[in-house]
Design a protein around this motif. Structure first.
Motif, PDB file in Angstrom:
ATOM      1  N   UNK A   1      -6.356  -3.146   5.154  1.00  0.00           N
ATOM      2  CA  UNK A   1      -7.353  -2.937   4.121  1.00  0.00           C
ATOM      3  C   UNK A   1      -6.769  -2.055   3.021  1.00  0.00           C
ATOM      4  N   UNK A   2      -7.274  -2.204   1.808  1.00  0.00           N
ATOM      5  CA  UNK A   2      -6.833  -1.355   0.703  1.00  0.00           C
ATOM      6  C   UNK A   2      -7.503  -0.002   0.873  1.00  0.00           C
ATOM      7  N   UNK A   3      -6.729   1.031   0.793  1.00  0.00           N
ATOM      8  CA  UNK A   3      -7.268   2.372   1.019  1.00  0.00           C
ATOM      9  C   UNK A   3      -8.008   2.926  -0.178  1.00  0.00           C
ATOM     10  N   UNK A   4      -7.721   2.366  -1.309  1.00  0.00           N
ATOM     11  CA  UNK A   4      -8.326   2.888  -2.529  1.00  0.00           C
ATOM     12  C   UNK A   4      -9.812   2.598  -2.622  1.00  0.00           C
ATOM     13  N   UNK A   5     -10.487   3.440  -3.366  1.00  0.00           N
ATOM     14  CA  UNK A   5     -11.907   3.231  -3.633  1.00  0.00           C
ATOM     15  C   UNK A   5     -12.004   2.318  -4.853  1.00  0.00           C
ATOM     16  N   UNK A   6     -13.126   1.664  -4.994  1.00  0.00           N
ATOM     17  CA  UNK A   6     -13.293   0.730  -6.110  1.00  0.00           C
ATOM     18  C   UNK A   6     -12.953   1.395  -7.445  1.00  0.00           C
ATOM     19  N   UNK A   7     -13.392   2.616  -7.593  1.00  0.00           N
ATOM     20  CA  UNK A   7     -13.145   3.319  -8.855  1.00  0.00           C
ATOM     21  C   UNK A   7     -11.689   3.709  -9.028  1.00  0.00           C
ATOM     22  N   UNK A   8     -10.981   3.698  -7.910  1.00  0.00           N
ATOM     23  CA  UNK A   8      -9.584   4.116  -7.942  1.00  0.00           C
ATOM     24  C   UNK A   8      -8.641   2.985  -8.334  1.00  0.00           C
ATOM     25  N   UNK A   9      -9.138   1.773  -8.329  1.00  0.00           N
ATOM     26  CA  UNK A   9      -8.283   0.655  -8.682  1.00  0.00           C
ATOM     27  C   UNK A   9      -8.218  -0.380  -7.587  1.00  0.00           C
ATOM     28  N   UNK A  10      -9.155  -0.327  -6.691  1.00  0.00           N
ATOM     29  CA  UNK A  10      -9.238  -1.262  -5.578  1.00  0.00           C
ATOM     30  C   UNK A  10      -9.185  -2.704  -6.058  1.00  0.00           C
ATOM     31  N   UNK A  11      -9.988  -3.009  -7.022  1.00  0.00           N
ATOM     32  CA  UNK A  11     -10.042  -4.376  -7.528  1.00  0.00           C
ATOM     33  C   UNK A  11      -8.725  -4.811  -8.160  1.00  0.00           C
ATOM     34  N   UNK A  12      -8.074  -3.861  -8.822  1.00  0.00           N
ATOM     35  CA  UNK A  12      -6.799  -4.176  -9.459  1.00  0.00           C
ATOM     36  C   UNK A  12      -5.760  -4.550  -8.410  1.00  0.00           C
ATOM     37  N   UNK A  13      -5.723  -3.752  -7.364  1.00  0.00           N
ATOM     38  CA  UNK A  13      -4.755  -4.015  -6.310  1.00  0.00           C
ATOM     39  C   UNK A  13      -5.038  -5.358  -5.645  1.00  0.00           C
ATOM     40  N   UNK A  14      -6.293  -5.594  -5.374  1.00  0.00           N
ATOM     41  CA  UNK A  14      -6.684  -6.850  -4.732  1.00  0.00           C
ATOM     42  C   UNK A  14      -6.268  -8.043  -5.591  1.00  0.00           C
ATOM     43  N   UNK A  15      -6.481  -7.902  -6.877  1.00  0.00           N
ATOM     44  CA  UNK A  15      -6.128  -8.995  -7.778  1.00  0.00           C
ATOM     45  C   UNK A  15      -4.620  -9.235  -7.783  1.00  0.00           C
ATOM     46  N   UNK A  16      -3.861  -8.146  -7.800  1.00  0.00           N
ATOM     47  CA  UNK A  16      -2.402  -8.264  -7.790  1.00  0.00           C
ATOM     48  C   UNK A  16      -1.919  -8.977  -6.529  1.00  0.00           C
ATOM     49  N   UNK A  17      -2.518  -8.608  -5.406  1.00  0.00           N
ATOM     50  CA  UNK A  17      -2.126  -9.213  -4.134  1.00  0.00           C
ATOM     51  C   UNK A  17      -2.505 -10.688  -4.074  1.00  0.00           C
ATOM     52  N   UNK A  18      -3.709 -10.998  -4.532  1.00  0.00           N
ATOM     53  CA  UNK A  18      -4.148 -12.390  -4.520  1.00  0.00           C
ATOM     54  C   UNK A  18      -3.260 -13.231  -5.432  1.00  0.00           C
ATOM     55  N   UNK A  19      -2.777 -12.581  -6.474  1.00  0.00           N
ATOM     56  CA  UNK A  19      -1.886 -13.264  -7.414  1.00  0.00           C
ATOM     57  C   UNK A  19      -0.551 -13.620  -6.766  1.00  0.00           C
TER      58      UNK A  19
END
Length: 106
Positions: free
Chosen positions: A65-83
């Motif tokens: 799981x991504x350790x970051x909080x949504x405000x911390x950039x969670x979505x950004x990381x998820x997007x990068x990984x999905x990419x």
DNA sequence: CTCGTGACTCCCG
DNA sequence: TCGGGAGCCACGA
């Protein structure tokens, strides 16, 4: 710059993570020689990623799981990984059995 | 220089 | 089975 050998090894390992794969803090720490230094890995990663171009998004926690909080950039990381082809399940978790990279499997 | 904190993880009761 | 404590030590102020 070069602090300890451990730090250098961590940086090197992170650079070695192939695209489309992820790894955990603990794995990096273990590969670097100290399996309990996961926190340092996180610290180094966070610090270094600010200056260098490290694939920090390929590093996640032991839950897959991504350790970051949504405000911390969670979505950004998820997007990068999905990419890169990483798949998140319904719980937003990554299947480590498929995407976990443990060095070159010595 | 010292001090506090932390993108974590494992072990033991 | 599950929860809490301890370990590790780099980095920023």
């Amino acid at each position: 710059m070069s602090s300890t050998p451990f730090t250098l090894r961590v940086i090197n390992l992170i650079h070695s993570i192939p695209s489309g794969k992820v790894t955990t803090y603990g794995s990096i720490a273990a590969m670097a020689g100290n399996r309990r230094a996961a926190r340092q890995v996180a610290r180094i990663l966070h610090s270094s990623s600010r200056k260098e171009h490290l694939p920090w998004h390929r590093v996640i926690n032991r839950e897959g799981r991504i350790s970051l909080a949504r405000q911390q950039g969670y979505e950004d990381q998820k997007e990068l990984l999905e990419n890169e082809g990483i798949i998140f399940d319904v719980s937003d978790k990554i299947d480590l059995n498929i995407f976990l990279w443990q060095g070159d499997q010595s």
